[in-house]
Design an enzyme around this catalytic site. Structure first.
Site, PDB file in Angstrom:
ATOM      1  N   SER A 108       0.316 -18.994  -0.872  1.00 30.43           N
ATOM      2  CA  SER A 108       1.201 -18.108  -1.633  1.00 30.43           C
ATOM      3  C   SER A 108       2.291 -17.582  -0.711  1.00 30.43           C
ATOM      4  O   SER A 108       2.049 -17.351   0.480  1.00 30.43           O
ATOM      5  CB  SER A 108       0.416 -16.937  -2.215  1.00 30.43           C
ATOM      6  OG  SER A 108       1.281 -15.941  -2.724  1.00 30.43           O
ATOM      7  N   SER A 109       3.489 -17.369  -1.252  1.00 31.47           N
ATOM      8  CA  SER A 109       4.550 -16.771  -0.445  1.00 31.47           C
ATOM      9  C   SER A 109       4.231 -15.322  -0.078  1.00 31.47           C
ATOM     10  O   SER A 109       4.918 -14.727   0.762  1.00 31.47           O
ATOM     11  CB  SER A 109       5.887 -16.846  -1.179  1.00 31.47           C
ATOM     12  OG  SER A 109       5.839 -16.138  -2.406  1.00 31.47           O
ATOM     13  N   CYS A 110       3.170 -14.748  -0.682  1.00 31.37           N
ATOM     14  CA  CYS A 110       2.736 -13.394  -0.318  1.00 31.37           C
ATOM     15  C   CYS A 110       2.244 -13.313   1.126  1.00 31.37           C
ATOM     16  O   CYS A 110       2.113 -12.217   1.670  1.00 31.37           O
ATOM     17  CB  CYS A 110       1.625 -12.924  -1.249  1.00 31.37           C
ATOM     18  SG  CYS A 110       2.137 -12.621  -2.946  1.00 31.37           S
ATOM     19  N   TYR A 137      -5.105  -9.748  -0.111  1.00 31.92           N
ATOM     20  CA  TYR A 137      -4.913 -11.080  -0.689  1.00 31.92           C
ATOM     21  C   TYR A 137      -4.183 -11.990   0.296  1.00 31.92           C
ATOM     22  O   TYR A 137      -4.560 -13.158   0.510  1.00 31.92           O
ATOM     23  CB  TYR A 137      -4.129 -10.959  -1.987  1.00 31.92           C
ATOM     24  CG  TYR A 137      -3.737 -12.271  -2.619  1.00 31.92           C
ATOM     25  CD1 TYR A 137      -4.669 -13.037  -3.303  1.00 31.92           C
ATOM     26  CD2 TYR A 137      -2.426 -12.738  -2.537  1.00 31.92           C
ATOM     27  CE1 TYR A 137      -4.310 -14.247  -3.897  1.00 31.92           C
ATOM     28  CE2 TYR A 137      -2.055 -13.941  -3.126  1.00 31.92           C
ATOM     29  CZ  TYR A 137      -2.996 -14.688  -3.805  1.00 31.92           C
ATOM     30  OH  TYR A 137      -2.633 -15.878  -4.383  1.00 31.92           O
ATOM     31  N   LYS A 141      -5.406 -15.569   2.069  1.00 36.00           N
ATOM     32  CA  LYS A 141      -4.652 -16.814   1.956  1.00 36.00           C
ATOM     33  C   LYS A 141      -4.243 -17.367   3.328  1.00 36.00           C
ATOM     34  O   LYS A 141      -4.259 -18.584   3.548  1.00 36.00           O
ATOM     35  CB  LYS A 141      -3.416 -16.597   1.077  1.00 36.00           C
ATOM     36  CG  LYS A 141      -3.726 -16.521  -0.408  1.00 36.00           C
ATOM     37  CD  LYS A 141      -4.255 -17.845  -0.927  1.00 36.00           C
ATOM     38  CE  LYS A 141      -4.440 -17.850  -2.428  1.00 36.00           C
ATOM     39  NZ  LYS A 141      -4.939 -19.147  -2.936  1.00 36.00           N
ATOM     40  N   HIS A 180       0.966 -10.712 -13.443  1.00 35.54           N
ATOM     41  CA  HIS A 180       2.115 -10.676 -12.554  1.00 35.54           C
ATOM     42  C   HIS A 180       3.341 -10.223 -13.344  1.00 35.54           C
ATOM     43  O   HIS A 180       3.308 -10.076 -14.555  1.00 35.54           O
ATOM     44  CB  HIS A 180       2.354 -12.055 -11.939  1.00 35.54           C
ATOM     45  CG  HIS A 180       1.360 -12.419 -10.886  1.00 35.54           C
ATOM     46  ND1 HIS A 180       0.292 -13.263 -11.124  1.00 35.54           N
ATOM     47  CD2 HIS A 180       1.265 -12.050  -9.579  1.00 35.54           C
ATOM     48  CE1 HIS A 180      -0.414 -13.399 -10.013  1.00 35.54           C
ATOM     49  NE2 HIS A 180       0.157 -12.672  -9.068  1.00 35.54           N
TER      50      HIS A 180
END
Length: 316
Positions: A108-110, A137, A141, A180
């Protein structure tokens, strides 16, 4: 890959997993291993290992994860790190132990630091602290990505990671407690029809990159069909972002809402900007096909057709 490749899509009923499954089937890949959570609990180590031992997949696509927006991450931080670490340990490390030669991990870009140059290159991972609103989170990841890369480095297995931006589309989660931003806005504007005011979180100024789930799936299958990948991590996206205010205005236009948009600045904004540098992927020849407003319209049509509460406002 060829039509006989035995592919385990972990999380095939989620938004991205379902899109990947559709794309594989459309591409002629028919030897798919698909299991619901009731049939295979990915947090159960013994069950996952028994599955690998029995079915011996050639390829694993890990699209299963506990995901959610800012509020879900704020209220359930332990779940977001604990459950995701358990799934990744069982599926990724288990694949290695059972000699699965190829695996794709959905990151994820998170994972990228809050303060980082835009657009964000894959090399930005671990160059700074993550955004506090989704740190548990993000750390989970990052662990999955590092595990896949480490297995490749030590054992030579073809394990790699893709980093999509904000994903939306068919099968999105419209539950207000865990959705989201895109799904939350579609629901909010639709339920406010025809003209009740809508309040959105934050200032509306942060910028986000959005990619329809069908484009995510297309990019993933494109990467899997390459004979060899020069890198172990690939950003997926469009390479541009829009402000949250622009998202709200687009959703308002698509849904036909005519009321006022108000902004609750007591709520957090999250990342100030999050745009992926997609030069690695684009350099291989892939480009997205679904434009932003067209994608929002598709997502809204899916919501109207599949979520019962939507039909009470505008019957299909």
């Amino acid at each position: 890959m060829d039509a006989s490749t035995k592919i385990f899509v972990a999380g095939h009923r989620g938004m991205v997993g379902a899109a990947i499954t559709r794309r594989l089937q459309a591409g002629g890949y028919s030897n798919l291993l698909l299991r619901t959570r009731q049939e295979l609990d990915l947090s159960d180590q013994a069950a996952v290992h028994a599955f690998y031992a029995e079915h011996k997949p050639d390829l694993v696509i890990l699209a299963a994860a506990l995901v959610g927006g800012i509020e879900a991450n704020r209220s359930r931080p332990a779940d977001f790190i604990g459950q995701n670490l358990a799934i990744q340990q069982n599926v990724v490390w288990g694949a290695h132990l059972h000699n699965v030669p190829r695996l794709m991990f959905l990151g994820s870009s998170c994972v990228y630091p809050r303060e980082t140059p835009q657009p964000i290159p894959e090399t930005a991972v671990l160059t700074g602290p993550p955004e506090p609103t989704n740190a548990p989170y993000a750390i989970a990841k990052i662990s999955g990505m590092v595990m896949a890369e480490s297995i490749h480095r030590q054992y030579g297995r073809d394990y790699f990671t893709v980093m999509p931006p904000n994903v939306y589309g068919d099968g999105d989660n419209f539950d207000p407690t865990g959705s989201h931003v895109m799904a939350a806005m579609i629901r909010r504007f639709h339920l406010a029809l025809p003209g009740t005011d809508v309040t959105c979180w934050g200032s509306g100024n942060p910028r986000r990159e959005f990619l329809h789930c069908d484009d995510v799936a297309d990019a993933i299958v494109f990467l899997l069909e390459q004979s060899a990948l020069p890198d172990r991590v690939y950003n997926i996206g469009v390479g541009t972002s829009v402000s949250i205010r622009e998202v709200a205005e687009t959703v308002q236009r698509v849904t036909g809402h005519t009321g006022q948009i108000r902004w609750d600045t007591t709520k957090p904004d999250g990342f100030p900007e999050k745009t992926n540098d997609v030069s690695r992927l684009f350099g291989l020849g892939w480009k997205p096909k679904i434009g932003f407003e067209d994608g929002v319209r598709r997502a809204y049509e899916w919501y109207l057709a599949n979520v019962p509460e939507a039909k009470a406002v505008r019957p299909v």
